[in-house]
Design a protein around this motif. Sequence first.
Motif, PDB file in Angstrom:
ATOM      1  N   SER A  29       0.933  -1.344  -0.145  1.00  0.00           N
ATOM      2  CA  SER A  29       0.148   0.069   0.093  1.00  0.00           C
ATOM      3  C   SER A  29       0.725   1.109   0.160  1.00  0.00           C
ATOM      4  N   LEU A  30       0.255   2.442  -0.506  1.00  0.00           N
ATOM      5  CA  LEU A  30       1.100   3.403  -0.798  1.00  0.00           C
ATOM      6  C   LEU A  30       1.366   3.907   0.753  1.00  0.00           C
ATOM      7  N   HIS A  31       0.476   3.868   1.566  1.00  0.00           N
ATOM      8  CA  HIS A  31       0.889   4.295   3.126  1.00  0.00           C
ATOM      9  C   HIS A  31       2.149   3.539   3.532  1.00  0.00           C
ATOM     10  N   ASN A  32       2.128   2.231   3.387  1.00  0.00           N
ATOM     11  CA  ASN A  32       3.234   1.568   4.065  1.00  0.00           C
ATOM     12  C   ASN A  32       4.497   1.725   3.115  1.00  0.00           C
ATOM     13  N   LEU A  53      15.931  -5.014   0.289  1.00  0.00           N
ATOM     14  CA  LEU A  53      14.260  -5.113   0.739  1.00  0.00           C
ATOM     15  C   LEU A  53      13.611  -6.291   0.379  1.00  0.00           C
ATOM     16  N   PHE A  54      12.746  -6.772   1.511  1.00  0.00           N
ATOM     17  CA  PHE A  54      11.819  -7.810   0.990  1.00  0.00           C
ATOM     18  C   PHE A  54      10.349  -7.517   1.412  1.00  0.00           C
ATOM     19  N   SER A  55       9.445  -7.872   0.658  1.00  0.00           N
ATOM     20  CA  SER A  55       8.135  -7.571   1.008  1.00  0.00           C
ATOM     21  C   SER A  55       7.360  -8.853   0.917  1.00  0.00           C
ATOM     22  N   ASP A  56       6.422  -9.052   1.779  1.00  0.00           N
ATOM     23  CA  ASP A  56       5.249 -10.010   1.625  1.00  0.00           C
ATOM     24  C   ASP A  56       3.846  -9.410   0.891  1.00  0.00           C
ATOM     25  N   GLY A  57       4.002  -8.232   0.445  1.00  0.00           N
ATOM     26  CA  GLY A  57       2.802  -7.529  -0.057  1.00  0.00           C
ATOM     27  C   GLY A  57       2.226  -6.671   1.011  1.00  0.00           C
ATOM     28  N   THR A  58       2.392  -7.032   2.374  1.00  0.00           N
ATOM     29  CA  THR A  58       1.737  -6.320   3.234  1.00  0.00           C
ATOM     30  C   THR A  58       2.669  -5.231   3.926  1.00  0.00           C
ATOM     31  N   THR A  59       3.993  -5.665   4.434  1.00  0.00           N
ATOM     32  CA  THR A  59       4.889  -5.003   5.204  1.00  0.00           C
ATOM     33  C   THR A  59       6.227  -5.340   4.390  1.00  0.00           C
ATOM     34  N   VAL A  60       7.240  -4.145   4.718  1.00  0.00           N
ATOM     35  CA  VAL A  60       8.511  -4.226   4.022  1.00  0.00           C
ATOM     36  C   VAL A  60       9.598  -4.418   5.036  1.00  0.00           C
ATOM     37  N   TYR A  61      10.556  -5.325   4.703  1.00  0.00           N
ATOM     38  CA  TYR A  61      11.461  -5.711   5.579  1.00  0.00           C
ATOM     39  C   TYR A  61      12.837  -5.420   5.198  1.00  0.00           C
ATOM     40  N   GLU A  62      13.969  -4.828   5.943  1.00  0.00           N
ATOM     41  CA  GLU A  62      15.151  -4.551   5.458  1.00  0.00           C
ATOM     42  C   GLU A  62      16.059  -5.452   5.942  1.00  0.00           C
ATOM     43  N   CYS A  63      17.048  -5.750   4.959  1.00  0.00           N
ATOM     44  CA  CYS A  63      17.904  -6.727   5.356  1.00  0.00           C
ATOM     45  C   CYS A  63      19.253  -6.100   5.166  1.00  0.00           C
TER      46      CYS A  63
END
Length: 126
Positions: A29-32, A53-63
């Motif tokens: 989402s644009l908000h996320n 960056l990883f994403s499951d379509g809901t959240t964003v993860y930084e590695c």
Amino acid sequence: QGSGSQRLYSFKDLLVLKVVKRLLDTGVSLHNIRVAVEHLRRRGVADLARITLFSDGTTVYECTSPEEVVDLLQGGQGVFGIAVSGAMREISGTIHEFQAERADGLELEPQGGDELTQRRQARRTG
């Protein structure tokens, strides 16, 4: 400044726009995305080069390393992962050390090895 004026973008601006586009394409989402981008904007260009960056379509993860994964949408909350392949190698390496025994509790016949080996041999000769 003002309409019709020339806009100047830095390399970092272009990089962030590219990341935003990719996150939009994956369904974030644009908000996320805004929250994740604000986190990234606080970093320098050198830091961005080592981030995945990883994403499951809901959240964003930084590695930033195999040991460090951070949920950008939860205020930098750390998350963890389990390498299943590593667990498989560990189990495979030690499973041959198990003492063979029958499931029904009866004693194994000493000649010819365990029950599985005996069945394989019977198929070959049978």
